[in-house]
Design an enzyme around this catalytic site. Structure first.
Site, PDB file in Angstrom:
ATOM      1  N   ASN A  58     -79.569 -14.189 -12.827  1.00 49.82           N
ATOM      2  CA  ASN A  58     -79.030 -12.841 -12.692  1.00 49.82           C
ATOM      3  C   ASN A  58     -78.840 -12.541 -11.203  1.00 49.82           C
ATOM      4  O   ASN A  58     -79.621 -12.966 -10.361  1.00 49.82           O
ATOM      5  CB  ASN A  58     -79.906 -11.793 -13.394  1.00 49.82           C
ATOM      6  N   GLU A  60     -78.135  -9.209  -9.023  1.00 53.66           N
ATOM      7  CA  GLU A  60     -78.023  -7.754  -9.015  1.00 53.66           C
ATOM      8  C   GLU A  60     -77.164  -7.280  -7.852  1.00 53.66           C
ATOM      9  O   GLU A  60     -76.912  -8.022  -6.895  1.00 53.66           O
ATOM     10  CB  GLU A  60     -79.414  -7.122  -8.941  1.00 53.66           C
ATOM     11  N   CYS A  69     -75.430 -11.003 -15.408  1.00 53.65           N
ATOM     12  CA  CYS A  69     -76.575 -11.618 -16.083  1.00 53.65           C
ATOM     13  C   CYS A  69     -76.607 -13.134 -15.900  1.00 53.65           C
ATOM     14  O   CYS A  69     -75.568 -13.780 -15.722  1.00 53.65           O
ATOM     15  CB  CYS A  69     -76.533 -11.303 -17.574  1.00 53.65           C
ATOM     16  N   GLU A  71     -77.231 -15.422 -18.153  1.00 48.44           N
ATOM     17  CA  GLU A  71     -76.560 -16.138 -19.239  1.00 48.44           C
ATOM     18  C   GLU A  71     -75.059 -16.259 -18.967  1.00 48.44           C
ATOM     19  O   GLU A  71     -74.461 -17.318 -19.150  1.00 48.44           O
ATOM     20  CB  GLU A  71     -76.785 -15.419 -20.577  1.00 48.44           C
ATOM     21  N   CYS A 102     -79.196  -9.806 -23.433  1.00 47.94           N
ATOM     22  CA  CYS A 102     -78.681  -8.469 -23.723  1.00 47.94           C
ATOM     23  C   CYS A 102     -77.509  -8.589 -24.699  1.00 47.94           C
ATOM     24  O   CYS A 102     -77.001  -9.683 -24.962  1.00 47.94           O
ATOM     25  CB  CYS A 102     -78.243  -7.770 -22.435  1.00 47.94           C
ATOM     26  N   CYS A 105     -74.368 -10.338 -23.284  1.00 51.75           N
ATOM     27  CA  CYS A 105     -74.512 -11.793 -23.186  1.00 51.75           C
ATOM     28  C   CYS A 105     -74.456 -12.444 -24.560  1.00 51.75           C
ATOM     29  O   CYS A 105     -73.906 -13.535 -24.714  1.00 51.75           O
ATOM     30  CB  CYS A 105     -75.804 -12.151 -22.465  1.00 51.75           C
TER      31      CYS A 105
END
Length: 147
Positions: A58, A60, A69, A71, A102, A105
């Site tokens: 990830n 940010e 993310c 994934e 999430c 994803c």
């Protein structure tokens, strides 16, 4: 995707050495995550049909919607290398029990896998094995779109 499996079928079995390599890639990637705001580091690894493994973390951003993310970053690396079909995904977090992908994803995974094994792990050795079908039943797929 050629050789697609019917929705709701079990994913193909993944041999123990392949699972271990996928998990190790996700755990190793997690250490490189860029999460200065949430402090929630995630590593992910995806396995292509041909056995290649691609990792992601990830990343940010101070403008939160621009965060990406792990994934999706792993899948982007696979796509860049020409992989278009995934057979397994591992997601590494530090929480107990390990976190699942999430919703966004899950949908991106569904773009590249009809049914796949998803391994949720943490550095303490906890492991949850699930499937895309369990996490995202009745996924929205390209078949729903008009040609």
């Amino acid at each position: 995707m050629s050789g697609e499996r019917d929705p709701g079928t079990s994913p193909p079995a993944l041999a123990a050495p392949a699972q271990a390599a996928l998990i190790q890639a996700a755990l190793g990637a997690r250490d490189q995550a860029y999460a200065p705001y949430s402090h929630f580091s995630v590593g992910a690894a995806v396995m292509a049909r041909d056995g290649r493994i691609f990792a992601g973390v990830n990343v940010e951003n101070a403008s939160y919607p621009l965060t990406v993310c792990a994934e999706r970053n792993a899948i982007a690396a696979a796509v860049l290398a020409g992989a278009r079909e995934l057979v397994a995904v591992a997601v590494a977090t530090a929480v107990s029990p390990p976190s699942a992908p999430c919703g966004g994803c899950r949908q991106v995974i569904a773009e590249f896998a009809r049914e796949t094994t998803i391994l949720l792990v943490n550095p303490e050795g906890e492991r949850v094995e699930t499937t895309l079908g369990e996490l995202l039943p009745r996924a929205f797929r390209g078949e729903e779109l008009a040609p």
